[in-house]
Design a protein around this motif. Structure first.
Motif, PDB file in Angstrom:
ATOM      1  N   GLY A 165      30.937 -57.788 -25.969  1.00  0.00           N
ATOM      2  CA  GLY A 165      30.713 -58.217 -24.861  1.00  0.00           C
ATOM      3  C   GLY A 165      29.099 -57.976 -24.300  1.00  0.00           C
ATOM      4  N   ALA A 166      28.223 -59.088 -24.940  1.00  0.00           N
ATOM      5  CA  ALA A 166      27.029 -58.851 -24.937  1.00  0.00           C
ATOM      6  C   ALA A 166      26.233 -59.291 -23.362  1.00  0.00           C
ATOM      7  CB  ALA A 166      26.283 -59.527 -25.780  1.00  0.00           C
ATOM      8  N   GLY A 167      27.290 -60.048 -22.459  1.00  0.00           N
ATOM      9  CA  GLY A 167      26.855 -60.824 -21.333  1.00  0.00           C
ATOM     10  C   GLY A 167      26.706 -60.146 -20.068  1.00  0.00           C
ATOM     11  N   SER A 168      27.478 -59.075 -20.048  1.00  0.00           N
ATOM     12  CA  SER A 168      27.638 -58.069 -18.845  1.00  0.00           C
ATOM     13  C   SER A 168      26.325 -57.357 -18.520  1.00  0.00           C
ATOM     14  CB  SER A 168      28.649 -57.112 -18.963  1.00  0.00           C
ATOM     15  OG  SER A 168      28.525 -56.108 -19.914  1.00  0.00           O
ATOM     16  N   GLY A 169      26.314 -56.934 -17.255  1.00  0.00           N
ATOM     17  CA  GLY A 169      24.972 -55.713 -17.173  1.00  0.00           C
ATOM     18  C   GLY A 169      24.943 -54.606 -17.900  1.00  0.00           C
ATOM     19  N   THR A 170      26.064 -54.040 -18.030  1.00  0.00           N
ATOM     20  CA  THR A 170      26.012 -52.857 -18.938  1.00  0.00           C
ATOM     21  C   THR A 170      25.858 -53.248 -20.451  1.00  0.00           C
ATOM     22  OG1 THR A 170      28.543 -53.285 -18.942  1.00  0.00           O
ATOM     23  CG2 THR A 170      27.829 -51.450 -17.590  1.00  0.00           C
ATOM     24  N   GLY A 171      26.157 -54.449 -20.984  1.00  0.00           N
ATOM     25  CA  GLY A 171      25.905 -54.836 -22.033  1.00  0.00           C
ATOM     26  C   GLY A 171      24.546 -55.119 -22.490  1.00  0.00           C
ATOM     27  N   THR A 172      23.968 -55.751 -21.506  1.00  0.00           N
ATOM     28  CA  THR A 172      22.481 -56.141 -21.532  1.00  0.00           C
ATOM     29  C   THR A 172      21.688 -54.976 -21.649  1.00  0.00           C
ATOM     30  OG1 THR A 172      22.297 -56.497 -19.244  1.00  0.00           O
ATOM     31  CG2 THR A 172      22.664 -58.499 -20.752  1.00  0.00           C
ATOM     32  N   PHE A 173      22.069 -53.672 -20.675  1.00  0.00           N
ATOM     33  CA  PHE A 173      21.353 -52.621 -20.816  1.00  0.00           C
ATOM     34  C   PHE A 173      21.676 -51.876 -21.952  1.00  0.00           C
ATOM     35  CE2 PHE A 173      20.988 -52.989 -15.829  1.00  0.00           C
ATOM     36  CZ  PHE A 173      19.865 -52.584 -15.961  1.00  0.00           C
ATOM     37  N   ALA A 174      22.915 -51.870 -22.560  1.00  0.00           N
ATOM     38  CA  ALA A 174      23.054 -51.159 -23.910  1.00  0.00           C
ATOM     39  C   ALA A 174      22.252 -51.880 -24.869  1.00  0.00           C
ATOM     40  CB  ALA A 174      24.597 -51.435 -24.020  1.00  0.00           C
ATOM     41  N   ILE A 175      21.928 -53.124 -24.976  1.00  0.00           N
ATOM     42  CA  ILE A 175      21.314 -53.730 -25.965  1.00  0.00           C
ATOM     43  C   ILE A 175      19.879 -53.210 -25.902  1.00  0.00           C
ATOM     44  CG2 ILE A 175      20.187 -55.749 -26.658  1.00  0.00           C
ATOM     45  CD1 ILE A 175      22.854 -57.235 -25.771  1.00  0.00           C
ATOM     46  N   GLN A 176      19.180 -53.339 -24.587  1.00  0.00           N
ATOM     47  CA  GLN A 176      17.906 -52.739 -24.169  1.00  0.00           C
ATOM     48  C   GLN A 176      17.714 -51.286 -24.694  1.00  0.00           C
ATOM     49  OE1 GLN A 176      17.876 -54.699 -20.482  1.00  0.00           O
ATOM     50  NE2 GLN A 176      15.983 -55.665 -20.953  1.00  0.00           N
ATOM     51  N   PHE A 177      18.447 -50.387 -24.335  1.00  0.00           N
ATOM     52  CA  PHE A 177      18.280 -49.050 -24.406  1.00  0.00           C
ATOM     53  C   PHE A 177      18.519 -48.629 -25.712  1.00  0.00           C
ATOM     54  CE2 PHE A 177      20.118 -47.965 -19.889  1.00  0.00           C
ATOM     55  CZ  PHE A 177      18.997 -48.444 -19.246  1.00  0.00           C
TER      56      PHE A 177
END
Length: 331
Positions: A165-177
Protein backbone atom coordinates in the motif's frame (compact mmCIF):
# COMPACT_ATOMS: atom_id res chain seq x y z
CA UNK A 1 -9.52 31.24 18.45
CA UNK A 2 -10.78 29.49 15.32
CA UNK A 3 -11.01 25.70 15.39
CA UNK A 4 -12.63 22.88 13.45
CA UNK A 5 -14.96 21.23 15.95
CA UNK A 6 -16.57 17.81 15.65
CA UNK A 7 -19.92 18.15 17.41
CA UNK A 8 -21.46 14.71 16.98
CA UNK A 9 -21.49 11.35 15.21
CA UNK A 10 -21.96 11.69 11.45
CA UNK A 11 -22.06 15.48 11.77
CA UNK A 12 -19.70 17.57 9.66
CA UNK A 13 -16.94 19.68 11.13
CA UNK A 14 -17.94 23.19 12.16
CA UNK A 15 -15.55 26.14 12.05
CA UNK A 16 -16.16 27.71 15.46
CA UNK A 17 -14.81 30.40 17.75
CA UNK A 18 -13.66 28.65 20.93
CA UNK A 19 -11.68 29.63 23.99
CA UNK A 20 -7.92 29.62 23.67
CA UNK A 21 -6.47 26.80 25.83
CA UNK A 22 -5.44 27.73 29.38
CA UNK A 23 -1.94 26.55 30.26
CA UNK A 24 -1.11 24.21 33.12
CA UNK A 25 2.34 23.53 34.56
CA UNK A 26 5.05 22.53 32.05
CA UNK A 27 2.89 23.48 29.07
CA UNK A 28 3.29 25.86 26.16
CA UNK A 29 0.82 27.26 23.71
CA UNK A 30 1.75 26.58 20.09
CA UNK A 31 0.35 28.79 17.38
CA UNK A 32 -0.36 26.18 14.74
CA UNK A 33 0.83 27.11 11.26
CA UNK A 34 -0.06 23.77 9.63
CA UNK A 35 -1.65 20.48 10.62
CA UNK A 36 -2.12 17.20 8.78
CA UNK A 37 -4.70 14.44 8.68
CA UNK A 38 -4.32 10.76 9.42
CA UNK A 39 -6.59 7.79 8.82
CA UNK A 40 -7.40 8.00 12.53
CA UNK A 41 -9.16 11.35 11.96
CA UNK A 42 -11.32 9.82 9.24
CA UNK A 43 -12.41 6.91 11.44
CA UNK A 44 -13.29 9.31 14.26
CA UNK A 45 -15.45 11.47 11.98
CA UNK A 46 -17.54 8.46 10.94
CA UNK A 47 -17.89 7.23 14.54
CA UNK A 48 -15.68 4.15 14.18
CA UNK A 49 -13.03 4.75 16.82
CA UNK A 50 -12.77 3.99 20.53
CA UNK A 51 -13.35 6.68 23.15
CA UNK A 52 -14.91 9.34 20.91
CA UNK A 53 -16.21 12.39 22.77
CA UNK A 54 -18.07 15.47 21.59
CA UNK A 55 -17.27 18.25 21.07
CA UNK A 56 -13.71 17.48 19.95
CA UNK A 57 -10.95 19.28 18.11
CA UNK A 58 -9.14 16.59 16.15
CA UNK A 59 -5.64 16.64 14.64
CA UNK A 60 -2.56 14.73 15.79
CA UNK A 61 -0.01 16.37 13.48
CA UNK A 62 1.09 19.94 13.83
CA UNK A 63 3.92 22.43 13.39
CA UNK A 64 4.01 26.04 14.49
CA UNK A 65 5.54 28.67 16.73
CA UNK A 66 5.50 28.75 20.52
CA UNK A 67 3.33 31.73 21.48
CA UNK A 68 3.10 31.43 25.28
CA UNK A 69 4.69 29.39 28.06
CA UNK A 70 3.59 28.53 31.59
CA UNK A 71 5.45 30.39 34.33
CA UNK A 72 7.47 27.29 35.27
CA UNK A 73 8.65 26.77 31.68
CA UNK A 74 11.89 28.14 30.21
CA UNK A 75 10.64 31.29 28.50
CA UNK A 76 13.22 30.92 25.73
CA UNK A 77 10.77 28.51 24.09
CA UNK A 78 8.66 31.50 23.07
CA UNK A 79 9.07 32.30 19.39
CA UNK A 80 10.69 28.95 18.48
CA UNK A 81 9.50 26.99 15.47
CA UNK A 82 8.49 23.54 16.66
CA UNK A 83 7.13 20.16 15.67
CA UNK A 84 4.84 18.25 18.05
CA UNK A 85 5.21 14.59 18.99
CA UNK A 86 1.60 13.31 19.20
CA UNK A 87 2.53 10.10 21.08
CA UNK A 88 1.72 11.01 24.70
CA UNK A 89 2.23 9.12 27.97
CA UNK A 90 3.86 6.11 26.30
CA UNK A 91 5.07 4.74 29.62
CA UNK A 92 8.28 3.11 30.80
CA UNK A 93 8.41 -0.04 28.66
CA UNK A 94 9.90 0.46 25.18
CA UNK A 95 8.19 -2.64 23.77
CA UNK A 96 4.60 -1.49 24.31
CA UNK A 97 2.57 1.52 25.37
CA UNK A 98 1.17 1.96 28.89
CA UNK A 99 -2.51 1.86 29.79
CA UNK A 100 -2.56 5.67 29.99
CA UNK A 101 -1.13 6.11 26.48
CA UNK A 102 -3.01 8.57 24.28
CA UNK A 103 -2.66 10.29 20.95
CA UNK A 104 -2.98 14.06 20.55
CA UNK A 105 -6.34 14.94 19.00
CA UNK A 106 -8.53 12.64 21.14
CA UNK A 107 -9.10 12.73 24.05
CA UNK A 108 -6.97 15.89 24.20
CA UNK A 109 -7.91 18.68 21.80
CA UNK A 110 -5.64 18.60 18.77
CA UNK A 111 -4.04 20.67 16.06
CA UNK A 112 -6.99 21.61 13.83
CA UNK A 113 -7.09 24.99 15.55
CA UNK A 114 -5.17 28.22 15.72
CA UNK A 115 -3.60 27.17 19.03
CA UNK A 116 -2.89 23.90 20.83
CA UNK A 117 -1.37 23.38 24.27
CA UNK A 118 1.44 20.83 24.65
CA UNK A 119 3.87 19.71 27.34
CA UNK A 120 7.42 20.78 26.56
CA UNK A 121 8.68 17.18 26.43
CA UNK A 122 6.65 16.68 23.26
CA UNK A 123 8.24 19.64 21.44
CA UNK A 124 11.05 19.31 18.90
CA UNK A 125 12.74 21.94 16.73
CA UNK A 126 11.17 22.10 13.28
CA UNK A 127 13.59 20.67 10.70
CA UNK A 128 15.15 23.75 9.13
CA UNK A 129 14.97 22.40 5.57
CA UNK A 130 11.19 22.04 5.74
CA UNK A 131 8.28 24.45 5.50
CA UNK A 132 5.60 24.36 8.20
CA UNK A 133 3.35 22.40 5.81
CA UNK A 134 6.05 19.81 5.16
CA UNK A 135 6.97 19.53 8.83
CA UNK A 136 3.34 19.09 9.87
CA UNK A 137 3.10 16.06 7.59
CA UNK A 138 5.68 14.13 9.62
CA UNK A 139 4.68 13.29 13.20
CA UNK A 140 2.17 10.42 13.39
CA UNK A 141 2.86 8.70 10.08
CA UNK A 142 6.59 9.30 10.27
CA UNK A 143 6.81 7.88 13.78
CA UNK A 144 4.67 4.85 12.89
CA UNK A 145 6.70 4.06 9.77
CA UNK A 146 10.04 4.52 11.55
CA UNK A 147 9.17 2.20 14.44
CA UNK A 148 7.72 -0.40 12.07
CA UNK A 149 10.81 -0.40 9.86
CA UNK A 150 13.66 -0.09 12.33
CA UNK A 151 12.58 -0.68 15.94
CA UNK A 152 10.31 -3.63 15.19
CA UNK A 153 11.40 -4.68 11.68
CA UNK A 154 15.14 -4.17 12.29
CA UNK A 155 15.64 -3.10 8.67
CA UNK A 156 19.25 -2.48 7.71
CA UNK A 157 21.28 -1.58 4.65
CA UNK A 158 21.02 -4.27 1.98
CA UNK A 159 17.67 -5.64 3.14
CA UNK A 160 14.85 -6.05 0.67
CA UNK A 161 11.77 -4.23 1.96
CA UNK A 162 8.21 -4.55 0.69
CA UNK A 163 5.74 -1.73 1.44
CA UNK A 164 2.16 -2.96 1.03
CA UNK A 165 0.00 0.00 0.00
CA UNK A 166 2.35 2.66 -1.29
CA UNK A 167 0.03 5.67 -1.34
CA UNK A 168 -0.67 6.26 2.34
CA UNK A 169 1.29 8.68 4.49
CA UNK A 170 2.92 5.79 6.35
CA UNK A 171 3.60 4.06 3.04
CA UNK A 172 5.41 7.02 1.51
CA UNK A 173 7.48 7.52 4.69
CA UNK A 174 8.36 3.83 4.75
CA UNK A 175 9.67 4.08 1.18
CA UNK A 176 11.71 7.20 1.92
CA UNK A 177 13.11 5.94 5.24
CA UNK A 178 14.02 2.48 3.93
CA UNK A 179 15.72 3.98 0.89
CA UNK A 180 17.67 6.41 3.09
CA UNK A 181 18.84 3.46 5.21
CA UNK A 182 20.24 1.65 2.17
CA UNK A 183 17.45 -0.89 1.66
CA UNK A 184 16.07 -2.00 -1.69
CA UNK A 185 12.38 -1.13 -1.70
CA UNK A 186 9.44 -2.64 -3.57
CA UNK A 187 5.78 -1.65 -3.29
CA UNK A 188 2.22 -2.73 -3.98
CA UNK A 189 -0.67 -0.45 -4.85
CA UNK A 190 -4.05 -0.61 -6.53
CA UNK A 191 -3.01 2.25 -8.81
CA UNK A 192 -0.40 2.24 -11.56
CA UNK A 193 0.04 5.99 -11.08
CA UNK A 194 0.87 5.50 -7.39
CA UNK A 195 3.39 2.78 -8.26
CA UNK A 196 5.09 5.15 -10.67
CA UNK A 197 5.18 7.89 -8.03
CA UNK A 198 6.66 5.38 -5.57
CA UNK A 199 9.42 4.68 -8.09
CA UNK A 200 10.21 8.39 -8.18
CA UNK A 201 10.55 8.26 -4.37
CA UNK A 202 13.16 5.51 -4.67
CA UNK A 203 11.25 2.23 -4.96
CA UNK A 204 12.91 -0.22 -7.34
CA UNK A 205 9.60 -1.56 -8.67
CA UNK A 206 6.01 -2.27 -7.75
CA UNK A 207 2.99 -4.37 -8.66
CA UNK A 208 -0.75 -3.78 -8.72
CA UNK A 209 -2.35 -5.92 -6.01
CA UNK A 210 -5.55 -6.10 -8.04
CA UNK A 211 -3.79 -8.44 -10.46
CA UNK A 212 -4.34 -12.15 -9.74
CA UNK A 213 -0.64 -12.99 -9.99
CA UNK A 214 0.76 -9.97 -8.13
CA UNK A 215 2.63 -12.08 -5.57
CA UNK A 216 4.22 -14.27 -8.26
CA UNK A 217 5.27 -11.13 -10.12
CA UNK A 218 6.90 -9.72 -6.99
CA UNK A 219 8.64 -13.02 -6.31
CA UNK A 220 10.07 -12.93 -9.83
CA UNK A 221 11.26 -9.33 -9.34
CA UNK A 222 12.80 -9.57 -5.89
CA UNK A 223 13.16 -13.22 -4.98
CA UNK A 224 11.94 -12.57 -1.43
CA UNK A 225 11.82 -9.96 1.31
CA UNK A 226 13.52 -9.45 4.65
CA UNK A 227 11.05 -6.86 5.99
CA UNK A 228 7.42 -6.38 4.93
CA UNK A 229 5.47 -3.32 6.11
CA UNK A 230 1.72 -3.95 5.92
CA UNK A 231 -1.26 -1.87 7.03
CA UNK A 232 -3.87 -3.84 5.07
CA UNK A 233 -3.84 -7.55 6.10
CA UNK A 234 -7.02 -9.12 4.64
CA UNK A 235 -7.55 -12.15 2.42
CA UNK A 236 -4.20 -11.89 0.60
CA UNK A 237 -2.09 -12.09 3.75
CA UNK A 238 -1.09 -15.69 2.97
CA UNK A 239 0.55 -14.38 -0.20
CA UNK A 240 2.54 -11.90 1.89
CA UNK A 241 3.84 -14.75 4.06
CA UNK A 242 4.85 -16.60 0.90
CA UNK A 243 7.07 -13.67 -0.11
CA UNK A 244 9.20 -13.87 3.04
CA UNK A 245 12.86 -14.80 3.12
CA UNK A 246 14.00 -17.00 6.03
CA UNK A 247 14.03 -14.91 9.21
CA UNK A 248 11.84 -12.19 7.70
CA UNK A 249 9.77 -9.77 9.78
CA UNK A 250 6.21 -8.81 8.79
CA UNK A 251 5.26 -5.66 10.69
CA UNK A 252 1.70 -4.33 10.65
CA UNK A 253 -0.07 -1.35 12.23
CA UNK A 254 -3.53 -1.57 10.69
CA UNK A 255 -6.00 -3.86 9.00
CA UNK A 256 -7.88 -1.81 6.42
CA UNK A 257 -8.55 -4.89 4.25
CA UNK A 258 -9.83 -7.01 7.15
CA UNK A 259 -8.50 -9.69 9.48
CA UNK A 260 -5.82 -12.27 8.76
CA UNK A 261 -7.43 -15.35 7.17
CA UNK A 262 -6.70 -18.94 8.09
CA UNK A 263 -2.94 -19.36 7.73
CA UNK A 264 -0.69 -22.22 6.76
CA UNK A 265 1.56 -21.87 9.80
CA UNK A 266 4.25 -24.29 8.63
CA UNK A 267 6.28 -21.70 6.68
CA UNK A 268 6.19 -19.44 9.75
CA UNK A 269 8.12 -21.81 11.98
CA UNK A 270 10.18 -23.53 9.29
CA UNK A 271 11.47 -20.21 7.90
CA UNK A 272 11.41 -18.57 11.37
CA UNK A 273 9.21 -15.70 10.17
CA UNK A 274 7.97 -13.12 12.69
CA UNK A 275 4.59 -11.37 12.49
CA UNK A 276 4.85 -8.23 14.62
CA UNK A 277 2.26 -5.66 15.60
CA UNK A 278 3.15 -2.05 16.32
CA UNK A 279 1.45 1.25 17.19
CA UNK A 280 2.98 4.74 17.09
CA UNK A 281 6.26 4.82 19.06
CA UNK A 282 8.36 5.99 21.99
CA UNK A 283 9.96 9.36 22.57
CA UNK A 284 13.24 7.74 21.54
CA UNK A 285 11.69 6.48 18.30
CA UNK A 286 10.42 9.97 17.53
CA UNK A 287 13.81 11.58 18.14
CA UNK A 288 15.57 8.95 16.01
CA UNK A 289 13.02 9.43 13.23
CA UNK A 290 13.59 13.20 13.21
CA UNK A 291 17.34 12.62 13.17
CA UNK A 292 16.93 10.50 10.02
CA UNK A 293 14.78 13.21 8.42
CA UNK A 294 17.36 15.88 9.24
CA UNK A 295 20.40 13.80 8.28
CA UNK A 296 19.04 12.83 4.86
CA UNK A 297 17.07 16.07 4.29
CA UNK A 298 13.93 14.00 3.70
CA UNK A 299 10.96 16.00 2.42
CA UNK A 300 7.55 14.46 3.16
CA UNK A 301 5.21 13.75 0.25
CA UNK A 302 2.19 16.07 0.33
CA UNK A 303 -0.78 15.21 -1.85
CA UNK A 304 -2.79 18.40 -1.32
CA UNK A 305 -3.00 21.39 1.01
CA UNK A 306 -6.36 22.72 2.26
CA UNK A 307 -7.30 25.78 4.32
CA UNK A 308 -8.74 25.09 7.77
CA UNK A 309 -12.29 25.87 6.63
CA UNK A 310 -12.06 23.10 4.01
CA UNK A 311 -11.07 20.33 6.44
CA UNK A 312 -14.23 18.39 5.55
CA UNK A 313 -13.10 18.25 1.91
CA UNK A 314 -9.76 16.84 3.03
CA UNK A 315 -11.48 14.23 5.22
CA UNK A 316 -13.68 13.19 2.30
CA UNK A 317 -10.61 12.78 0.10
CA UNK A 318 -8.99 10.60 2.74
CA UNK A 319 -12.14 8.49 2.84
CA UNK A 320 -11.80 7.83 -0.89
CA UNK A 321 -8.13 6.72 -0.45
CA UNK A 322 -7.25 8.62 -3.62
CA UNK A 323 -4.33 10.53 -2.11
CA UNK A 324 -0.62 9.79 -2.49
CA UNK A 325 1.10 11.06 0.63
CA UNK A 326 -0.24 13.42 3.25
CA UNK A 327 -3.22 15.78 3.32
CA UNK A 328 -2.18 19.02 5.00
CA UNK A 329 -4.28 21.78 6.56
CA UNK A 330 -3.01 25.37 6.78
CA UNK A 331 -4.20 27.35 9.77
Amino acid sequence: MKAMVLTGADKPFELQDVEKPALNADEVLVQVKAAALNRRDYWITIGQYAGIKYPSILGSDGAGTVAEAATDVDQSWIGKEVLINPSHDWGEHPEYQAKDFKILGLPENGTLAQYVKVKTKYLHPKPSHLTFEQAAAIPLAGLTAYRALFTKGRAKAGDKVLVVGAGSGTGTFAIQFAKAAGCQVFVTSGSGEKIERARHLGASAGVNYKAQDWAEELKHMAGGFDVIIDSALGKDFNKVVGLCNPGARIVFFGGTAGNIPELDARPLFWKQIQIIGTTMGTAEDFAAMLNLVNQHKIVPVIDEVFPLADTKKAIDKMGSSSQFGKLVITI
